[in-house]
Design an enzyme around this catalytic site. Structure first.
Site, PDB file in Angstrom:
ATOM      1  N   ARG B  50      63.208  54.997  25.774  1.00 47.98           N
ATOM      2  CA  ARG B  50      63.031  54.252  24.520  1.00 47.98           C
ATOM      3  C   ARG B  50      64.251  54.363  23.629  1.00 47.98           C
ATOM      4  O   ARG B  50      65.044  55.282  23.774  1.00 47.98           O
ATOM      5  CB  ARG B  50      61.905  54.866  23.682  1.00 47.98           C
ATOM      6  CG  ARG B  50      60.754  55.309  24.443  1.00 47.98           C
ATOM      7  CD  ARG B  50      59.829  55.999  23.473  1.00 47.98           C
ATOM      8  NE  ARG B  50      58.772  56.659  24.206  1.00 47.98           N
ATOM      9  CZ  ARG B  50      57.796  57.337  23.641  1.00 47.98           C
ATOM     10  NH1 ARG B  50      57.758  57.460  22.320  1.00 47.98           N
ATOM     11  NH2 ARG B  50      56.870  57.888  24.365  1.00 47.98           N
ATOM     12  N   ASP B  52      64.800  54.169  19.235  1.00 50.81           N
ATOM     13  CA  ASP B  52      64.050  54.115  17.980  1.00 50.81           C
ATOM     14  C   ASP B  52      64.362  52.870  17.152  1.00 50.81           C
ATOM     15  O   ASP B  52      65.358  52.198  17.393  1.00 50.81           O
ATOM     16  CB  ASP B  52      64.404  55.338  17.125  1.00 50.81           C
ATOM     17  CG  ASP B  52      63.567  56.542  17.516  1.00 50.81           C
ATOM     18  OD1 ASP B  52      62.548  56.358  18.196  1.00 50.81           O
ATOM     19  OD2 ASP B  52      63.950  57.668  17.135  1.00 50.81           O
ATOM     20  N   ARG B 198      71.305  61.990  17.631  1.00 51.46           N
ATOM     21  CA  ARG B 198      71.383  61.851  16.170  1.00 51.46           C
ATOM     22  C   ARG B 198      71.446  63.207  15.470  1.00 51.46           C
ATOM     23  O   ARG B 198      72.080  63.335  14.411  1.00 51.46           O
ATOM     24  CB  ARG B 198      70.222  61.005  15.643  1.00 51.46           C
ATOM     25  CG  ARG B 198      70.376  59.517  16.030  1.00 51.46           C
ATOM     26  CD  ARG B 198      69.117  58.706  15.789  1.00 51.46           C
ATOM     27  NE  ARG B 198      68.660  58.809  14.411  1.00 51.46           N
ATOM     28  CZ  ARG B 198      67.488  58.359  13.986  1.00 51.46           C
ATOM     29  NH1 ARG B 198      66.637  57.777  14.845  1.00 51.46           N
ATOM     30  NH2 ARG B 198      67.156  58.488  12.729  1.00 51.46           N
TER      31      ARG B 198
END
Lengths: 249, 249
Positions: B50, B52, B198
């Protein structure tokens, strides 16, 4: 007190600059924020001119009147805090009561960004006009020089324009530059007709593609007929870059 | 027939990659287009992983099964014609039936874009993370090297992650480069935890700002405690850049 502000906006999600019954507009967003600051009283914002849906601005100029006694630097912070993330106030100064953001314009600069590359760039689709076929910079540069000076630009004015009076405008400077895959057309003039820059660029692109000769510009101008010029280049490549004023401001 | 596609998307207006009850997702948009092509039958799309909300992809990989007999080049055109303008299929090829876009990943590369400049850039607000204070490239580069190799990355995994099993992951390559006002962090690894890139970048930014020392990385990793690492850098700077597979595909 009259205030002059330089504003920047991303035109992608605006139905243009000017207030209209339906649709989000830059003027509408600015006036809404000012209304909040003025306890519900409407404050009219006047710009140097409109920009269309999808057209951006780096140096649009507006003015409005206020009775609030706030120092300019606080105005800047207050407006930027309340504005959405696609409009930004760059500077704000007080000007004489007779300053007018539209009537006092002495010169405007527009820039048009073309991505001349083999592949389009998804992340810049709202910020540049993609042209896949190789553009001939030399031919476009040559063509651009025919626009210089005062001409009747009827051939470069949208057919549905409501401009009254003559269509003589003066282009004071025009240049085409290339930086890798980016081509930039810079146009300065004392005034512009509706869609004028986009039709000039659209015609120059056709010259860059070899579909027209650069010398044709003179004939197209002389024809005073919109159908003789090229297609209107799309809005996302266009930026209102700078607005200059006479000494007053 | 199983097809493998490399896709690119602008994450700005997606609620992430993965289908969810409310919100527009990349998977949702892809499956909707495939459903149209398959006369209303649902076609499940599987991605390498995935991304975000707000995170972009330049080289996301997906696979799906189909019984339609269409040559790959026509698939490419058909999908791109039907997809919205923020998702694009770059290539499509047929692969063995046992190819799996997630299980067969051998390595992934992410890139993180930082705009380290005096002024933010309105037109890139969705595509880069703006940092106003000058970042120390040397310190960040030094820090980055401590991430190399296999480590338990619990300190660099979102606290709300549902990852089962151990949190040992391997970073195979990491580098920080600067090109004018743009700083780019490249991270390659065999697997990543939730928000790992991140949090790595967020911690490196704190080092670049002089709030932490580059040597701290070793201690932060050893602590296996999310609260020891820096803030999670915002999504808009992150791009899933490339996904590599074992020989099968």
């Amino acid at each position: 007190m009259r205030l002059k502000a330089i504003i920047r906006y991303d035109g992608t999600f605006f139905s243009g600059y000017q207030v209209q019954p339906n649709g989000r507009t830059v003027q509408g967003v600015m006036e809404k924020v000012l209304m909040k600051m003025h306890k519900g009283n409407h404050v009219r914002v006047t710009a140097s001119g409109r920009t269309d849906q999808g057209v951006h601005a780096v140096g649009q100029v507006i003015h409005f009147d206020t009775e609030l006694e706030i120092p300019p630097e606080n105005w800047l912070r207050a407006l930027n805090t309340m504005l959405p993330d696609d409009v930004e106030v760059i500077s704000i100064t007080d000007v004489p009561e007779n300053f007018h953001a539209r009537y006092d314009v002495s010169e405007k600069e527009y820039r048009y960004y073309i991505l001349n590359a083999k592949e389009k760039d998804l992340f810049r689709r709202h910020y540049t006009h993609f042209v896949k076929e190789k553009l001939d910079l030399g031919a476009m540069s040559e063509a651009s020089q025919h626009f210089l000076g005062s001409h009747d630009f009827s051939s470069f004015c949208a057919a549905n324009s409501k401009v009254k009076g003559d269509k003589v405008r003066e282009i004071t400077d025009i240049a085409v530059d290339q930086d890798g895959e980016n081509m930039i057309v810079r146009v300065k003039g004392t005034g512009f007709l509706y869609n004028m820059v986009r039709i000039i660029v659209g015609t120059m692109i056709e010259i860059g593609l070899g579909k027209r000769e650069s010398e044709e510009i003179t004939e197209i101008i002389a024809a005073q007929d919109r159908s003789k010029a090229g297609k209107t280049a799309p809005p996302q490549g266009l930026y209102l870059w700078e607005v200059n004023y006479n000494k007053k401001s």
